[in-house]
Design an enzyme around this catalytic site. Structure first.
Site, mmCIF file in Angstrom:
data_model
loop_
_atom_site.group_PDB
_atom_site.id
_atom_site.type_symbol
_atom_site.label_atom_id
_atom_site.label_comp_id
_atom_site.label_asym_id
_atom_site.label_seq_id
_atom_site.Cartn_x
_atom_site.Cartn_y
_atom_site.Cartn_z
ATOM 1 N N GLU A 108 2.577 4.788 -12.986
ATOM 2 C CA GLU A 108 2.854 3.469 -12.410
ATOM 3 C C GLU A 108 2.710 2.382 -13.470
ATOM 4 O O GLU A 108 1.949 2.541 -14.424
ATOM 5 C CB GLU A 108 1.848 3.181 -11.288
ATOM 6 C CG GLU A 108 2.376 3.340 -9.882
ATOM 7 C CD GLU A 108 3.302 2.216 -9.426
ATOM 8 O OE1 GLU A 108 3.940 1.553 -10.279
ATOM 9 O OE2 GLU A 108 3.387 2.002 -8.218
ATOM 10 N N ASP A 109 3.405 1.275 -13.285
ATOM 11 C CA ASP A 109 3.224 0.133 -14.172
ATOM 12 C C ASP A 109 1.939 -0.616 -13.831
ATOM 13 O O ASP A 109 1.142 -0.943 -14.697
ATOM 14 C CB ASP A 109 4.438 -0.813 -14.117
ATOM 15 C CG ASP A 109 4.812 -1.238 -12.703
ATOM 16 O OD1 ASP A 109 4.216 -0.711 -11.731
ATOM 17 O OD2 ASP A 109 5.701 -2.097 -12.561
ATOM 18 N N ASP A 117 -1.832 -3.110 -7.778
ATOM 19 C CA ASP A 117 -2.270 -4.445 -7.365
ATOM 20 C C ASP A 117 -3.184 -4.288 -6.144
ATOM 21 O O ASP A 117 -4.384 -4.068 -6.294
ATOM 22 C CB ASP A 117 -1.006 -5.271 -7.082
ATOM 23 C CG ASP A 117 -1.286 -6.732 -6.779
ATOM 24 O OD1 ASP A 117 -2.457 -7.132 -6.788
ATOM 25 O OD2 ASP A 117 -0.333 -7.481 -6.525
ATOM 26 N N LYS A 174 -5.381 -4.228 -11.198
ATOM 27 C CA LYS A 174 -6.080 -5.483 -10.888
ATOM 28 C C LYS A 174 -7.221 -5.156 -9.927
ATOM 29 O O LYS A 174 -7.039 -5.192 -8.712
ATOM 30 C CB LYS A 174 -5.110 -6.464 -10.210
ATOM 31 C CG LYS A 174 -3.933 -6.914 -11.057
ATOM 32 C CD LYS A 174 -3.031 -7.853 -10.241
ATOM 33 C CE LYS A 174 -1.813 -8.278 -11.021
ATOM 34 N NZ LYS A 174 -0.849 -9.016 -10.176
ATOM 35 N N PHE A 206 -0.479 -12.861 -12.181
ATOM 36 C CA PHE A 206 0.849 -12.253 -12.224
ATOM 37 C C PHE A 206 1.275 -12.035 -13.664
ATOM 38 O O PHE A 206 1.206 -12.937 -14.492
ATOM 39 C CB PHE A 206 1.872 -13.117 -11.492
ATOM 40 C CG PHE A 206 3.151 -12.362 -11.251
ATOM 41 C CD1 PHE A 206 3.246 -11.469 -10.199
ATOM 42 C CD2 PHE A 206 4.237 -12.519 -12.096
ATOM 43 C CE1 PHE A 206 4.407 -10.745 -9.988
ATOM 44 C CE2 PHE A 206 5.405 -11.796 -11.893
ATOM 45 C CZ PHE A 206 5.490 -10.909 -10.846
ATOM 46 N N ASP A 246 8.547 -6.933 -13.952
ATOM 47 C CA ASP A 246 9.516 -8.015 -13.770
ATOM 48 C C ASP A 246 8.958 -9.189 -12.976
ATOM 49 O O ASP A 246 7.975 -9.064 -12.232
ATOM 50 C CB ASP A 246 10.753 -7.498 -13.039
ATOM 51 C CG ASP A 246 10.496 -7.320 -11.549
ATOM 52 O OD1 ASP A 246 9.562 -6.571 -11.200
ATOM 53 O OD2 ASP A 246 11.210 -7.947 -10.742
ATOM 54 N N ARG A 274 11.759 -7.484 -17.760
ATOM 55 C CA ARG A 274 11.388 -6.078 -18.014
ATOM 56 C C ARG A 274 11.579 -5.691 -19.473
ATOM 57 O O ARG A 274 10.955 -4.777 -19.990
ATOM 58 C CB ARG A 274 12.233 -5.129 -17.152
ATOM 59 C CG ARG A 274 12.026 -5.275 -15.670
ATOM 60 C CD ARG A 274 12.668 -4.104 -14.940
ATOM 61 N NE ARG A 274 12.835 -4.347 -13.522
ATOM 62 C CZ ARG A 274 11.898 -4.163 -12.597
ATOM 63 N NH1 ARG A 274 10.704 -3.753 -12.964
ATOM 64 N NH2 ARG A 274 12.139 -4.393 -11.331
HETATM 65 P P1 IMP Z 1 0.627 -2.979 -4.640
HETATM 66 O O1 IMP Z 1 1.286 -2.135 -3.579
HETATM 67 O O2 IMP Z 1 0.091 -4.261 -4.075
HETATM 68 O O3 IMP Z 1 -0.421 -2.225 -5.419
HETATM 69 O O4 IMP Z 1 1.768 -3.446 -5.623
HETATM 70 C C1 IMP Z 1 2.281 -2.599 -6.584
HETATM 71 C C2 IMP Z 1 3.634 -3.051 -7.062
HETATM 72 O O5 IMP Z 1 3.774 -4.460 -7.021
HETATM 73 C C3 IMP Z 1 3.845 -2.665 -8.508
HETATM 74 O O6 IMP Z 1 4.424 -1.389 -8.629
HETATM 75 C C4 IMP Z 1 4.739 -3.769 -9.028
HETATM 76 O O7 IMP Z 1 6.083 -3.436 -8.810
HETATM 77 C C5 IMP Z 1 4.379 -4.966 -8.186
HETATM 78 N N1 IMP Z 1 3.437 -5.880 -8.859
HETATM 79 C C6 IMP Z 1 2.146 -6.092 -8.551
HETATM 80 N N2 IMP Z 1 1.583 -7.004 -9.357
HETATM 81 C C7 IMP Z 1 2.550 -7.366 -10.224
HETATM 82 C C8 IMP Z 1 2.573 -8.284 -11.343
HETATM 83 O O8 IMP Z 1 1.587 -8.949 -11.726
HETATM 84 N N3 IMP Z 1 3.759 -8.381 -12.006
HETATM 85 C C9 IMP Z 1 4.873 -7.674 -11.651
HETATM 86 N N4 IMP Z 1 4.884 -6.818 -10.626
HETATM 87 C C10 IMP Z 1 3.730 -6.659 -9.914
#
Ligand code: IMP
Length: 180
Positions: free
Chosen positions: A102-103, A106, A134, A156, A163, A169
């Site tokens: 994963e990138d 969050d 995070k 962010f 992106d 990206r």
């Molecule tokens: P989660 O489901 O809240 O953990 O969100 C995960 C997804 O949200 C990641 O795979 C990203 O695509 C996107 N995301 C969360 N935070 C960021 C950020 O700071 N920058 C860009 N994309 C983010």
């Protein structure tokens, strides 16, 4: 401070490519040790993980396979809270050692959903490698999160695959949104 604009938002330099690569090299060493004698299947979560996957996989010297899947759950700078369908999941997961790439994690909603869905297909093991996490935004206990590049504040970020509104990206480094 090196500042850039992506779409309508201003960002400042946060993690330089050199720094990213040094950390990714260490993650690779750890994975090589942990998976000695195994043949893990790396599954990248598109689109954000493509550069991280490319650099991570170059550090792997155990036999391995690489696949990608996608799930869309995010728009703009705040999580929609909804996870959509997983698309393109490989069908040879049973009995495999899976490493999800994963990138960023969050809230953890997306990765949690992916792990749950993968486990229904009876893999031998599931672990997650995420370039960024995070911790203060995490709402789920993700015990599979074994290989984390950097823990970052709840800000962010964009670049190196990540992106903002579809843009950024291609940036070599990772930038964070400046306040305001
Ligand atoms: P989660 O489901 O809240 O953990 O969100 C995960 C997804 O949200 C990641 O795979 C990203 O695509 C996107 N995301 C969360 N935070 C960021 C950020 O700071 N920058 C860009 N994309 C983010």
């Amino acid at each position: 401070m090196h500042k850039i604009k992506v779409d309508d938002k201003e960002f400042e330099i946060f993690l330089e490519n050199d720094n990213l690569n040094k950390r990714i090299r260490l993650l690779g060493i750890q994975i090589n040790l942990d998976y000695e004698g195994k043949c893990p299947l790396f599954i990248g979560v598109l689109n954000g993980s493509f550069l991280f996957m490319a650099d991570l996989i170059k550090e792997i010297d155990v036999p391995c396979e690489v696949a990608f899947m996608r799930v869309a759950s995010y728009e703009g700078t705040s999580s929609s809270g909804k996870v959509k369908e997983l698309i393109g999941l490989p069908d040879d997961i049973e009995g495999r050692d899976i490493i999800i790439v994963e990138d960023i994690v969050d809230t953890g909603l997306t990765i949690n959903h992916i792990i749950k869905t993968l486990k229904e297909k009876n893999p031998a093991s599931v672990r997650v490698s995420s370039l960024l996490v995070k911790p203060s935004a995490l709402q789920y206990d993700v015990e599979e999160l074994a290989y984390v590049g950097f823990e970052i504040p709840n800000e962010f970020v964009v670049g190196y695959g990540l992106d903002y509104n579809g843009l950024g990206r291609n940036l070599n480094d990772i930038y964070r949104a400046t306040e305001g």
